[in-house]
Design an enzyme around this catalytic site. Structure first.
Site, PDB file in Angstrom:
ATOM      1  N   LEU A   1      25.001 -19.715  19.799  1.00 48.83           N
ATOM      2  CA  LEU A   1      24.792 -21.151  19.939  1.00 48.83           C
ATOM      3  C   LEU A   1      23.625 -21.639  19.086  1.00 48.83           C
ATOM      4  CD1 LEU A   1      25.587 -23.783  21.341  1.00 48.83           C
ATOM      5  CD2 LEU A   1      23.990 -23.177  23.182  1.00 48.83           C
ATOM      6  N   ASP A   2      23.907 -22.593  18.190  1.00 44.61           N
ATOM      7  CA  ASP A   2      22.904 -23.257  17.354  1.00 44.61           C
ATOM      8  C   ASP A   2      22.122 -22.280  16.481  1.00 44.61           C
ATOM      9  OD1 ASP A   2      23.561 -25.794  18.247  1.00 44.61           O
ATOM     10  OD2 ASP A   2      22.199 -25.677  19.949  1.00 44.61           O
ATOM     11  N   GLU A   3      22.725 -21.125  16.162  1.00 48.51           N
ATOM     12  CA  GLU A   3      22.031 -20.138  15.338  1.00 48.51           C
ATOM     13  C   GLU A   3      22.834 -19.753  14.097  1.00 48.51           C
ATOM     14  OE1 GLU A   3      20.441 -16.777  17.388  1.00 48.51           O
ATOM     15  OE2 GLU A   3      19.621 -17.970  19.031  1.00 48.51           O
TER      16      GLU A   3
END
Length: 284
Positions: free
Chosen positions: A227-229
Site C-alpha cells: 500500500l502506497d509504496e
C-alpha cells in the site's frame, strides 16, 4: 509535415555498443532521430534508453519491430516500440474528491494530454453529471466488503473491453486487492498526499494543520500490493505557514495533487518511465 513518429524504450544490462547498435539500426531503416535520452545506473548495472524517431513512410512498422526483436534478444533487452501518434486510453477511478478528476478531464479535452478517457468509474454517484458534460461513460460501481472481488472483476472487465492502457486512481479511496494490483501491474497510477506515514486516514490536512506543518506535498506512484509504496513517478511540494487554516491547507494540497498526478500521467503516456527495480527512471 506530418511525422510518422515512434518511441523506442529499452532497459538491459549495461555494456558497450548499445547506443551504437540502436542508432545504427535506425539509420539502416532510414529513420530520423528526433530526441534521445539515456541513463546508466552504476548501482544496478542497467542501462535505460528512450529514442523518439521518425519512420519513413516506405518502411513498415512491423518490419522495424521484427528487427528490434532480434537486437533485444542479443542484448537481453526489455524493449518496446510505441506509435507516438496513438492516443493512450485512460480509465479514471474516483470517489468523492473530484479535483484530480476535473483537472484530468480539462487537460485531455484541451489537448494538454495526448490521451482519451475511455470511462470513469466511481464507488459513488457524485460525478455522473460531470462525466456526462464531457460525454464520457460513467460507471457507478459501489463497493463493500461483501462485493469487493465482484466489483474489481467488473473494473478489470471494463479495462479489457475498452482497451485501456492506464488506470488512474484520481483520489479513489478504496484499497485495491493484491490480485487487482497484479492484474494492473505497471499500468495503474495512484496519487496521495506526502504526509505518509505521519497522517494516515481521514482528513490528513486537518491533522497536519493541528501539528503545524510547514510543507505540503503530493506523490504519484505505480500501484502495487504494498500500500502506497509502489515505484515513485512524480512529487512536488508547497510551503505553508501558521496563518493558514485547515481549509487553506486542503486547497493547496488539492492543487499540488492535481499537478503531480497530471505530470505522472503525462510521463506514462509519453513513454518516459522505465522501471528500475523499486524505483523509476523518468526521462524529461
Amino acid at each position: 509535415m506530418q511525422h510518422n513518429d515512434y518511441i523506442l524504450t529499452l532497459s538491459c544490462p549495461d555494456r558497450t555498443g548499445i547506443v551504437y547498435r540502436v542508432s545504427g539500426l535506425l539509420f539502416e531503416l532510414g529513420c530520423n532521430i528526433l530526441d534521445s535520452q539515456q541513463f546508466g545506473d552504476e548501482e544496478t548495472g542497467r542501462f535505460f534508453l528512450r529514442v523518439h524517431f521518425d519512420l519513413p513512410p516506405a518502411t513498415d512498422a512491423a518490419a522495424l519491430r521484427q528487427r528490434f526483436d532480434v537486437l533485444a534478444q542479443d542484448y537481453g533487452m526489455d524493449l518496446q516500440v510505441h506509435d507516438a501518434r496513438r492516443k493512450e486510453r485512460l480509465l479514471i477511478m474516483v470517489s468523492k474528491q473530484g479535483h484530480c478528476l476535473n483537472d484530468l478531464l480539462f487537460r485531455v479535452k484541451s489537448g494538454q494530454l495526448h490521451a482519451e478517457i475511455a470511462a470513469i468509474v466511481s464507488n459513488h454517484n457524485d460525478y455522473a453529471g460531470l462525466a456526462a458534460s464531457y460525454d464520457i461513460p460513467f460507471h457507478h460501481l459501489p463497493v463493500s466488503g461483501d462485493n469487493k472481488a465482484q466489483q474489481e472483476r467488473q473494473v478489470l472487465d471494463l479495462v479489457e473491453r475498452e482497451n485501456v492502457d492506464l488506470v488512474v486512481l484520481a483520489r479513489y479511496m478504496q484499497i485495491l486487492s493484491s490480485d487487482m494490483c497484479r492484474a494492473l501491474s505497471g499500468r495503474a497510477i495512484n496519487i496521495h498526499h506526502s504526509f505518509l506515514p505521519s497522517f494516515k486516514g481521514a482528513r490528513p490536512y486537518h491533522q497536519a494543520h493541528q501539528r503545524g506543518v510547514k510543507i505540503i506535498g503530493a506523490t504519484a506512484h505505480y500501484v502495487t500490493a504494498d500500500l502506497d509504496e509502489g515505484p515513485i513517478i512524480e512529487q512536488d511540494i508547497e510551503r505553508v505557514d501558521h496563518t493558514m487554516t485547515a481549509q487553506d491547507l486542503t486547497q493547496v494540497g488539492s492543487d499540488v495533487e492535481s499537478l503531480v498526478l497530471s505530470r505522472a500521467v503525462r510521463s506514462h503516456i509519453e513513454h518516459r518511465i522505465l522501471l528500475n527495480g523499486a524505483r523509476t527512471v523518468v526521462f524529461r
